[in-house]
Enzyme design. Structure first.
Site, PDB file in Angstrom:
ATOM      1  N   ASP A 488       0.861  -1.142  -0.058  1.00  0.00           N
ATOM      2  CA  ASP A 488       0.176  -0.107  -0.006  1.00  0.00           C
ATOM      3  C   ASP A 488       0.939   1.365  -0.006  1.00  0.00           C
ATOM      4  O   ASP A 488       2.067   1.267   0.313  1.00  0.00           O
ATOM      5  CB  ASP A 488      -0.789  -0.045   1.330  1.00  0.00           C
ATOM      6  CG  ASP A 488      -2.412   0.862   0.989  1.00  0.00           C
ATOM      7  OD1 ASP A 488      -2.405   1.488   0.082  1.00  0.00           O
ATOM      8  OD2 ASP A 488      -3.365   0.198   1.515  1.00  0.00           O
ATOM      9  N   ASP A 558     -10.465   2.278  -3.411  1.00  0.00           N
ATOM     10  CA  ASP A 558     -11.231   1.642  -2.019  1.00  0.00           C
ATOM     11  C   ASP A 558     -12.830   1.719  -2.195  1.00  0.00           C
ATOM     12  O   ASP A 558     -13.518   1.291  -0.997  1.00  0.00           O
ATOM     13  CB  ASP A 558     -10.830   2.703  -1.137  1.00  0.00           C
ATOM     14  CG  ASP A 558      -9.339   2.263  -0.458  1.00  0.00           C
ATOM     15  OD1 ASP A 558      -8.861   1.311  -0.729  1.00  0.00           O
ATOM     16  OD2 ASP A 558      -8.935   2.999   0.354  1.00  0.00           O
TER      17      ASP A 558
END
Ligand code: GLA
Length: 748
Positions: A488, A558
């Site tokens: 990430d 997301d």
């Protein structure tokens, strides 16, 4: 082997699949014309009378015997616009009165900033040429690299800039390549977005002036993606000429699409020149990223099909499946293996991961037929929320008193492999790492360090930071049986200082950071060849053809709302293959839009890409678990077709469309999978008949429903011609809000 104006003929053998015509790259010494042919594409450029390298043609494949005479520079348009500006140069230096976007701009130590590049020599290279240019007076050399793919006709172009002089030169702007199209009317397609709203397809008429798409953020960014497609006339899915390109770079980048005063179009892309400055000392070189470019005759759909195949065959890494690792069987020689169906803990438990809690989820996941269990954020350092812990990559003793081994063993015993979340380039000020090395972050001494999500960016350009990051990741992978890392990257840069270097050289950070990122990924893959990696950046903030050389998949957004995802996934696939497009099924009502949808709608939306489950499955009813299990099993059977097949966008979900539909056909035409979605039925309108595409008209295909029903009386078996001409009809009752159906067609 360097050559000056001699004739060579490079004959390369085309791959076994696809295009039958051999690829012939040719330099015509008399006319000084270079020609590259691959797939249905020809690309030609030549040396004009002034010595500049000029683009001659980019489009559908020309006849083998067709010849171009020597390149003629474009005319001067009055005294305000010189021929130097109007001529579509392959790689124009800023000098001699160039008013449009330069490919290269340099500043010499003595204050001279004039650069005029002329042809010097060429060499044969794999699938193409290396063509050397040199400034008319000073020892600045630029080698342009050209390679064409024999099957898709996609070109890979980049440049190496070399200072062969004795004094330092600052490169202020360096493109990978410039592409040119003749005067005409074009529609520009490009992708923009924001966090939780990535992959919006923009379509606009190209007008005089420049449209700049870029990132100044240090990484690729959610806000724009380094991809473009220019279509002759209006944008159409299945018809018309399209020229497209994508930049392989995960740092700050810029693509400028400009229409000049004579209506010609140029696309120049590479390092973002904003705040750029790369000092080349005597003898040093700067390599640009690669700018890929392609041409399709059959619209935007045709363009994305070429790009998908190229990504599958030439960009993505191949990881050999371990014995027993699922789904191993479907990997073909030419393509990476389809992604395991994953479970991810993030939306279920957020930072609150514990040994017992993850084990309980793992049991539920295994019962659904999941292949890979991934534990997300929260397992390391003093990580309780997003205020602390980044940088401290030891296992949190309170949450995992016996380390990760008991959980990993349990996951393996359940028949899944194990994946773990990391965010290697970041640090929380509340961490042991920051307390020990506060100077390791990007910063300007004496200035505030701007936090985002309570974190700072490590200066990965620094060798000691690179070694630290490589070291802890290597240790993690050596000590634990980890099959997969979700990598990430949750903020962009601020204060991009690098105070260990002299002031004039600190801007190197824009190049070295990304290079070190690639070097770490490459080294990890070398040391741990069976580990797979996902690129995530708070969703789709780091997706490009640079990072895709090192990672197996990406997290597009997301935003997991299944209805929003239809548009997000549609936009994504203009540039990137569904193979890398991870799509999780999460809980309803959805946290972002508060929308309630059925489980089967959510699963079918995620089945358009590489399926995962990210819901709190501990709360699922037996009925929900049974639905998921059935659809995951159905997905496994058709996954290779969906993620590696030829994608046709039958009905777009964009602009509030009432319906949407896609079809994917296996390259050998043996199977097709169709998805149909209803947003909200209005005025009782039924779903349009879907005229399928890409099937073998003469073959017979059996229709079966994965979810939903075809109209009563629809044939169980019919020819490809029937499905393409008559079409597939949905049952009468296929109406309502957020409804979904999916079908497969199998060649008999
Ligand atoms: C980012 C990712 C999410 C999740 C969180 C964890 O937002 O995109 O999927 O991993 O970080 O903090």
């Amino acid at each position: 082997m360097l050559k000056t104006f001699s004739t060579i003929l490079v004959l390369l053998v085309a791959p076994a699949v696809g295009y039958a015509q051999p690829m012939v790259n040719h330099f015509d010494a008399a006319a000084k014309v270079f020609r590259l042919d691959g797939g249905g594409v020809s690309y030609l450029f030549g040396v004009n009378a002034r010595g500049e390298l000029e683009q001659l043609y980019w489009g559908g494949r020309l006849g083998a015997t067709d010849k171009f005479p020597q390149a003629v520079p474009m005319r001067e348009w009055a005294s305000f616009d010189s021929s130097y500006t109007n001529t579509p140069q392959e790689y124009a230096g800023w000098g001699a009165g160039l008013f449009n976007e330069p490919a290269l701009k340099v500043s010499f130590a003595d204050g001279n900033r004039d650069l005029v590049l002329h042809y010097e020599s060429y060499a044969e290279a794999a699938n193409g040429f290396d063509v050397v240019l040199k400034d008319i007076a000073r020892p600045i050399f630029v080698t342009l690299h050209y390679a064409i793919d024999a099957e898709s006709g996609i070109l890979a172009r980049s440049a190496t800039i070399e200072n062969r002089g004795s004094e330092a030169v600052t490169v202020e702007q360096a493109a990978a390549a410039a592409w040119a199209l003749p005067a005409g009317r074009y529609t520009l397609n490009y992708l923009t977005g924001r966090w939780a709203g990535e992959w919006t397809l923009n379509q606009e008429t190209v007008r005089a002036g420049a449209r700049v798409i870029e990132s100044r953020r240090g990484s690729t960014g959610h806000q724009a993606n380094p991809w473009f497609a220019l279509q002759a006339g209006e944008a159409e899915e299945e018809h018309g000429e399209v020229w497209f390109g994508a930049l392989g770079w995960s740092g700050s980048w810029r693509i400028t699409v400009e229409q000049d005063q004579l209506d010609a179009v140029r696309v120049t892309g590479g390092f973002n020149p904003f705040d750029f400055g790369y000092v080349l000392h005597a003898g040093e070189k700067l390599e640009t990223p690669v700018f890929y470019g392609g041409y399709a005759k059959n619209g935007l759909d045709g363009a994305s099909r070429l790009l998908h195949r190229y990504e599958l065959e030439h960009i993505l890494p191949r990881t050999e499946a371990k014995a027993g690792q699922a789904p191993a069987a479907s990997r073909t020689a030419l393509t990476p293996r389809p992604r395991p169906v994953i479970y991810n803990s993030w939306e279920a438990t957020e930072f609150n991961v514990t040994e017992a809690g993850q084990m309980a989820l793992a049991e539920k996941a295994a019962a659904l037929g999941i292949d890979r269990f991934v534990m997300d954020d929260g397992w390391f350092g003093q990580r309780k929320d997003d205020h602390a812990g980044l940088g401290d990559w030891y296992v949190n003793q309170e949450k995992f008193p016996h380390g990760l081994k008991p959980l990993i063993d349990k996951v393996h015993a359940l028949g899944m492999d194990f994946g773990l979340w990391v965010e290697p380039e970041m640090v929380n000020p509340d961490s042991d790492l920051y307390r020990k090395h506060p100077d390791w972050v990007l910063h300007f001494p004496g200035r505030p360090e701007s936090e985002q999500r309570n974190q700072l960016v490590l200066n990965l350009a620094r060798p000691e930071v690179r070694e630290y990051v490589l070291g802890f990741l290597d240790k993690l992978l050596t000590e634990n049986d980890i099959a997969f890392l979700k990598w990430d990257y949750n903020r962009n840069w601020s204060e991009p200082g690098w105070d260990q270097l002299p002031a004039a050289e600190q801007k190197r950070v824009y190049v070295e950071f990304t290079r070190n990122l690639y070097a770490i990924l490459a080294e990890l893959r070398k040391r741990h060849p069976q580990v797979e990696i996902e690129s995530c950046s708070g969703g789709g903030g780091r997706v490009d053809l640079g990072i895709l050389r090192y990672v197996d998949e990406v997290w597009p957004s997301d935003n997991t709302d299944p209805f929003d995802r239809l548009t997000i996934q549609d936009g994504f696939t203009y540039a990137y293959t569904p193979q890398v497009m991870m799509a999780w099924v999460t809980d309803s009502p959805h946290w972002l839009n508060k929308r309630t949808t059925s489980l089967s709608y959510r699963i079918l939306s995620s089945m358009q890409g590489s399926l995962g489950i990210g819901a709190n499955i501990a709360n699922w009813t037996p009925d929900e678990a049974a639905t998921a299990k059935r659809l995951i099993a159905a997905y496994h059977q058709v996954q290779a077709t969906i993620v590696q097949g030829e994608l046709y966008r039958l009905i777009s979900p964009r602009n509030g469309s009432e319906f949407s539909a896609t079809e994917t056909v296996r390259p050998d035409k043996s199977q097709a999978v169709v998805f149909a979605f209803i947003h909200s039925t209005q005025e009782g309108r039924g779903f349009p008949t879907l005229k399928l595409k890409g099937l073998d008209p003469a073959a017979e295909y059996a229709l079966s429903a994965i979810e939903g029903k075809a109209r009563e009386g629809s044939p169980a078996v019919a020819s490809g011609a029937w499905w393409m001409n008559h079409g597939l009809e949905m049952e009468e009752g296929f109406r309502g809000d957020f409804q979904a159906a999916a079908f497969r067609l199998d060649r008999k």
